[in-house]
Motif scaffolding. Structure first.
Motif, PDB file in Angstrom:
ATOM      1  N   SER A  51      -6.585   3.505  -3.636  1.00  0.00           N
ATOM      2  CA  SER A  51      -6.290   4.616  -2.725  1.00  0.00           C
ATOM      3  C   SER A  51      -7.252   5.771  -2.963  1.00  0.00           C
ATOM      4  CB  SER A  51      -4.854   5.096  -2.925  1.00  0.00           C
ATOM      5  OG  SER A  51      -4.658   5.506  -4.276  1.00  0.00           O
ATOM      6  N   ALA A 111      -3.796  -0.922  -0.863  1.00  0.00           N
ATOM      7  CA  ALA A 111      -4.445   0.392  -0.897  1.00  0.00           C
ATOM      8  C   ALA A 111      -3.600   1.453  -0.195  1.00  0.00           C
ATOM      9  CB  ALA A 111      -5.834   0.309  -0.267  1.00  0.00           C
ATOM     10  N   MET A 112      -3.032   1.095   0.972  1.00  0.00           N
ATOM     11  CA  MET A 112      -2.188   2.058   1.678  1.00  0.00           C
ATOM     12  C   MET A 112      -0.886   2.315   0.940  1.00  0.00           C
ATOM     13  SD  MET A 112      -3.535   3.516   4.263  1.00  0.00           S
ATOM     14  CE  MET A 112      -2.039   4.240   4.926  1.00  0.00           C
ATOM     15  N   THR A 153      -6.752   5.178   2.124  1.00  0.00           N
ATOM     16  CA  THR A 153      -7.388   4.143   1.319  1.00  0.00           C
ATOM     17  C   THR A 153      -8.676   4.700   0.713  1.00  0.00           C
ATOM     18  OG1 THR A 153      -8.565   3.289   3.246  1.00  0.00           O
ATOM     19  CG2 THR A 153      -6.446   2.282   2.720  1.00  0.00           C
TER      20      THR A 153
END
Length: 296
Positions: A195, A227-228, A208
């Motif tokens: 992230s 990542a989100m 991200t």
């Protein structure tokens, strides 16, 4: 865009997906850049750390990249002086460089980091990158407990892929930060893992780390959601909802390192839905356990 910025100004923080800039007209400003400039999100922080469940060439990577987010080549000051000749202005100011340098050194000190590397191209851009290096070197003298060195961007790129473990905190101008962040994210598993955090004096936006649009995998149920999800953990931490952040963080760790629910980009065959459903179930399970424990 106006509605989004108004919402962030009202709420103080946001989580966002990547926005593709399709229009290449000279009158059209990238929405990602516009967001950072309008909200004065002067710093981007990306923490690239190895996960034991993800197979990569290098192990035990733990690097924080701190990027100046509003100046440099992203100042959006371009013009065509005569037909066929375009001038793009790279802006570096002492004020903004001092701001990012102090942020980086304060971050290093508060997070028990021992070494900070300033990345530049002052051998060629003697005035712009020269100023960035000069100011960072001056600020470094105020932090004698932090080891300080500097490295030219070309060499740093090579060193990052050949011996990344030598780095602790990287202090970066805007464009070099974009490049090295993508490299560092690739070293720990690719764009679907890490992230990114954007901070200003009064607002923050989480996303991200690599800002890839993911257009090629849209609608196929193969995109990596980690990542989100990690960005959501960053948002919860920023809002000081730390116990909730810990539950989601632990669920993510279990998914990728213990259960090894890996999507295609990580060499696995799990779908986006598989990963998300597992994490939802794990969060629900841990929330019930903590509620039970709280009742005594």
């Amino acid at each position: 865009m106006i509605e989004a910025i108004t919402s962030i100004l009202r709420n103080g923080a946001a989580i966002k997906g990547n926005i593709e800039t399709r229009e290449h007209s000279k009158y059209f400003l990238s929405r990602n850049v516009e967001l950072r400039l309008r909200l004065n999100l002067f710093v981007n922080v990306v923490h690239c750390k190895s996960n034991p469940g993800i197979k990569t060439r290098h192990k035990d990577i733990d690097i924080v990249l701190i990027r100046q987010n509003t100046e440099g080549e992203y100042s959006c000051l371009e013009h065509e002086s005569v037909d066929g000749v375009v001038e793009s202005l790279k802006i570096v100011t002492r004020e903004k460089t001092e701001q990012i340098a102090r942020y980086a050194f304060d971050y290093a000190r508060s997070h028990n980091r021992k070494k900070l590397t300033c990345v530049h191209k002052a051998n060629i851009m003697k005035m712009a990158d020269g100023l960035f290096l000069k100011v960072c070197t001056e600020i470094a003298k105020e932090y004698p407990d932090i080891e300080f060195n500097n490295m030219i961007i070309d060499n740093c790129s090579m060193q990052l892929v050949s011996n990344p473990n030598q780095f602790d905190v990287l202090l970066l101008p805007n464009l070099y930060g974009n490049i090295l962040t993508n490299i560092a994210c690739g070293l720990v598993g690719g764009p679907g893992i890490t992230s990114g955090r954007n901070y200003g004096p009064t607002h923050a936006v989480f996303e991200t780390g690599t800002r890839n649009t993911g257009k090629k995998v849209a609608g196929k149920n193969i995109a990596n959601p980690i990542a989100m999800l990690n960005a959501s953990v960053d948002l919860l931490d920023y809002l000081q909802l730390n116990s909730y952040a810990d539950i989601v963080r632990d669920a993510i760790y279990k998914a990728i390192n213990i259960e090894k629910l890996h999507t295609l980009d990580m060499g696995g065959n799990a779908t986006t839905t598989d990963v998300v459903n597992f994490i939802i179930d794990e969060v629900n399970s841990q929330t019930k356990i903590k509620a039970y424990q709280a009742q005594g």
